[in-house]
Motif scaffolding. Structure first.
Motif, PDB file in Angstrom:
ATOM      1  N   VAL A   1      -4.635  -2.319  -3.781  1.00 41.87           N
ATOM      2  CA  VAL A   1      -3.630  -3.799  -3.536  1.00 41.87           C
ATOM      3  C   VAL A   1      -3.550  -4.919  -3.989  1.00 41.87           C
ATOM      4  N   PHE A   2      -5.378  -5.371  -4.020  1.00 41.18           N
ATOM      5  CA  PHE A   2      -5.396  -6.804  -5.207  1.00 41.18           C
ATOM      6  C   PHE A   2      -5.116  -7.309  -5.702  1.00 41.18           C
ATOM      7  N   GLN A   3      -4.903  -5.898  -6.778  1.00 42.28           N
ATOM      8  CA  GLN A   3      -4.337  -6.195  -8.315  1.00 42.28           C
ATOM      9  C   GLN A   3      -2.621  -6.045  -8.180  1.00 42.28           C
ATOM     10  N   ALA A   4      -2.229  -5.684  -7.291  1.00 40.33           N
ATOM     11  CA  ALA A   4      -0.820  -5.594  -6.610  1.00 40.33           C
ATOM     12  C   ALA A   4      -0.397  -7.326  -6.172  1.00 40.33           C
ATOM     13  N   VAL A   5      -1.296  -7.609  -5.336  1.00 44.62           N
ATOM     14  CA  VAL A   5      -1.421  -8.724  -4.634  1.00 44.62           C
ATOM     15  C   VAL A   5      -1.136  -9.712  -5.447  1.00 44.62           C
ATOM     16  N   GLU A   6      -2.673 -10.099  -6.884  1.00 41.86           N
ATOM     17  CA  GLU A   6      -2.390 -10.981  -7.618  1.00 41.86           C
ATOM     18  C   GLU A   6      -1.547 -11.055  -8.383  1.00 41.86           C
ATOM     19  N   GLU A   7      -0.664  -9.785  -8.794  1.00 38.93           N
ATOM     20  CA  GLU A   7       0.600  -9.983  -9.881  1.00 38.93           C
ATOM     21  C   GLU A   7       1.380 -10.515  -9.185  1.00 38.93           C
ATOM     22  N   ALA A   8       1.833 -10.449  -7.963  1.00 39.45           N
ATOM     23  CA  ALA A   8       2.602 -10.880  -7.310  1.00 39.45           C
ATOM     24  C   ALA A   8       2.757 -12.483  -6.564  1.00 39.45           C
ATOM     25  N   ILE A   9       1.157 -12.500  -6.633  1.00 35.49           N
ATOM     26  CA  ILE A   9       0.890 -14.273  -6.345  1.00 35.49           C
ATOM     27  C   ILE A   9       1.000 -14.839  -7.933  1.00 35.49           C
TER      28      ILE A   9
ATOM     29  N   GLY B   1      -5.141  18.796  -0.861  1.00 36.70           N
ATOM     30  CA  GLY B   1      -4.107  18.529   0.975  1.00 36.70           C
ATOM     31  C   GLY B   1      -4.206  17.886   1.515  1.00 36.70           C
ATOM     32  N   ILE B   2      -4.117  16.275   0.798  1.00 39.65           N
ATOM     33  CA  ILE B   2      -3.388  14.850   1.496  1.00 39.65           C
ATOM     34  C   ILE B   2      -1.950  15.037   0.776  1.00 39.65           C
ATOM     35  N   PHE B   3      -1.831  15.026  -0.347  1.00 35.06           N
ATOM     36  CA  PHE B   3      -0.418  15.696  -1.041  1.00 35.06           C
ATOM     37  C   PHE B   3       0.493  16.938  -0.185  1.00 35.06           C
ATOM     38  N   ASP B   4       1.663  16.307  -0.346  1.00 36.41           N
ATOM     39  CA  ASP B   4       2.880  17.572   0.550  1.00 36.41           C
ATOM     40  C   ASP B   4       3.417  18.198  -1.868  1.00 36.41           C
ATOM     41  N   GLY B   5       3.887  18.843  -0.909  1.00 30.75           N
ATOM     42  CA  GLY B   5       4.558  19.993  -2.370  1.00 30.75           C
ATOM     43  C   GLY B   5       5.535  19.380  -3.136  1.00 30.75           C
ATOM     44  N   GLU B   6       5.630  17.813  -2.682  1.00 27.10           N
ATOM     45  CA  GLU B   6       6.584  17.233  -3.631  1.00 27.10           C
ATOM     46  C   GLU B   6       5.995  15.640  -3.749  1.00 27.10           C
ATOM     47  N   GLY B   7       5.180  15.934  -3.861  1.00 23.73           N
ATOM     48  CA  GLY B   7       3.783  14.432  -4.123  1.00 23.73           C
ATOM     49  C   GLY B   7       3.723  13.889  -3.161  1.00 23.73           C
ATOM     50  N   HIS B   8       4.162  13.468  -2.161  1.00 28.10           N
ATOM     51  CA  HIS B   8       4.585  12.613  -1.006  1.00 28.10           C
ATOM     52  C   HIS B   8       2.668  12.478  -0.447  1.00 28.10           C
ATOM     53  N   LEU B   9       2.213  11.460  -0.207  1.00 25.79           N
ATOM     54  CA  LEU B   9       0.796  11.265   0.479  1.00 25.79           C
ATOM     55  C   LEU B   9       1.166  12.040   1.952  1.00 25.79           C
ATOM     56  N   LEU B  10       0.586  12.554   2.322  1.00 24.51           N
ATOM     57  CA  LEU B  10       0.371  13.071   4.310  1.00 24.51           C
ATOM     58  C   LEU B  10      -1.019  12.183   4.304  1.00 24.51           C
ATOM     59  N   ARG B  11      -0.230  11.323   5.498  1.00 25.07           N
ATOM     60  CA  ARG B  11      -1.503   9.931   6.177  1.00 25.07           C
ATOM     61  C   ARG B  11      -1.657  10.325   7.133  1.00 25.07           C
ATOM     62  N   LYS B  12      -1.200  11.175   8.023  1.00 21.75           N
ATOM     63  CA  LYS B  12      -2.083  11.973   8.752  1.00 21.75           C
ATOM     64  C   LYS B  12      -2.920  12.775   8.306  1.00 21.75           C
ATOM     65  N   ALA B  13      -3.514  13.391   7.090  1.00 23.27           N
ATOM     66  CA  ALA B  13      -3.787  15.133   6.672  1.00 23.27           C
ATOM     67  C   ALA B  13      -4.961  13.477   5.893  1.00 23.27           C
ATOM     68  N   LEU B  14      -4.866  12.590   5.566  1.00 22.62           N
ATOM     69  CA  LEU B  14      -5.381  11.427   4.299  1.00 22.62           C
ATOM     70  C   LEU B  14      -6.271  11.522   6.407  1.00 22.62           C
TER      71      LEU B  14
ATOM     72  N   TYR C   1       0.696  -1.720  -0.293  1.00 19.35           N
ATOM     73  CA  TYR C   1      -0.008   0.055  -0.008  1.00 19.35           C
ATOM     74  C   TYR C   1       0.569   1.278  -0.181  1.00 19.35           C
ATOM     75  N   HIS C   2       1.725   1.515   0.936  1.00 17.01           N
ATOM     76  CA  HIS C   2       3.117   2.251   1.131  1.00 17.01           C
ATOM     77  C   HIS C   2       3.495   2.804  -0.150  1.00 17.01           C
ATOM     78  N   ASP C   3       3.727   1.437  -1.604  1.00 12.42           N
ATOM     79  CA  ASP C   3       4.171   1.915  -2.789  1.00 12.42           C
ATOM     80  C   ASP C   3       3.898   2.497  -3.199  1.00 12.42           C
ATOM     81  N   LEU C   4       2.545   1.648  -3.324  1.00 13.05           N
ATOM     82  CA  LEU C   4       1.305   2.396  -4.377  1.00 13.05           C
ATOM     83  C   LEU C   4       1.179   3.673  -4.379  1.00 13.05           C
ATOM     84  N   THR C   5       1.275   4.408  -2.845  1.00  7.80           N
ATOM     85  CA  THR C   5       0.658   5.751  -2.698  1.00  7.80           C
ATOM     86  C   THR C   5       1.908   6.459  -2.814  1.00  7.80           C
ATOM     87  N   GLU C   6       3.654   5.927  -3.381  1.00  7.17           N
ATOM     88  CA  GLU C   6       3.947   6.467  -3.821  1.00  7.17           C
ATOM     89  C   GLU C   6       4.789   6.762  -4.621  1.00  7.17           C
ATOM     90  N   HIS C   7       4.272   5.162  -5.943  1.00  6.24           N
ATOM     91  CA  HIS C   7       3.990   5.081  -7.038  1.00  6.24           C
ATOM     92  C   HIS C   7       3.395   4.673  -7.927  1.00  6.24           C
TER      93      HIS C   7
END
Length: 200
Positions: A91-99, A56-69, A35-41
């Motif tokens: 996440v479901f899709q990423a899990v299926e690909e990894a499986i 407002g849930i992202f900072d100036g560099e595009g990182h997710l602000l988890r506390k704001a969300l 999940y954290h990887d997906l929020t970044e990439h």
């Protein structure tokens, strides 16, 4: 190849159990890390989050602000449902690909490690599900030591989650991890995973 769902409340000792499966050649899929990887990439997911919850849930560099969300969804059941609808799908899709990748590599098993295994629908793609549970007092001590937090905050964290009984009643198997000696649950986990891997 067997897909085994591993879930349970914080502080129950899932890592100890997951390490046993890794020792048997299994692949560990940490859904929180995914999940954290997906929020970044993952731009499609990031775009959906931005459209639903605002810039407002992202900072100036595009990182997710988890506390704001978190502040947005904390007291708003509809917002939380929307968040889960967006993120669980990716996440479901990423899990299926990894499986699929693990199966192509000839791995004997994949562990899907997810706190929301049962609620997200991920449990339905697992051959078997395993709850890892422990007494609340044991969990308090573990969380305090692991995260360096106060007893009060550890108890708040535990009270905000579903109980061990919730997980035990809904999973196919349960491993209790109450003891100070991790070798006991490790032996139980090894026996269980070997049986699951070699079952038809």
């Amino acid at each position: 190849m067997k897909v085994i769902g591993i879930t349970g409340p914080t502080g129950a000792g899932k890592t100890t159990v997951l390490n046993v499966l890794a020792g048997l050649g299994g692949v560990i899929l940490d859904c929180d890390a995914l999940y954290h990887d997906l929020t970044e990439h993952c731009e499609p997911m990031r775009r959906e989050l931005r459209e639903r919850f605002g810039d407002g849930i992202f900072d100036g560099e595009g990182h997710l602000l988890r506390k704001a969300l978190g502040a947005v969804v904390f007291d708003d059941a509809d917002a939380l449902a929307d968040l889960n609808a967006i993120t669980h799908r990716y996440v479901f899709q990423a899990v299926e690909e990894a499986i699929a990748a693990a199966e192509a590599e000839g791995k004997p098993a994949v562990a899907v490690d997810a706190i929301a295994l049962l609620e997200s629908g991920l449990g339905e793609i697992c051959h078997k599900t395993v709850a890892v549970v422990a007494d609340d007092e044991v969990r308090v001590r573990r969380i305090m030591a692991r995260d360096g937090i106060s007893e009060e905050y550890a108890r708040l964290r535990i009270s905000a989650q579903k109980s061990g009984q919730y997980f035990a009643e809904r999973c196919d198997h349960t491993l209790r991890n109450d003891g100070a000696d991790p070798s006991i649950v490790e032996q139980q986990a090894k026996a269980l995973f070997e049986a699951l891997i070699h079952s038809n």
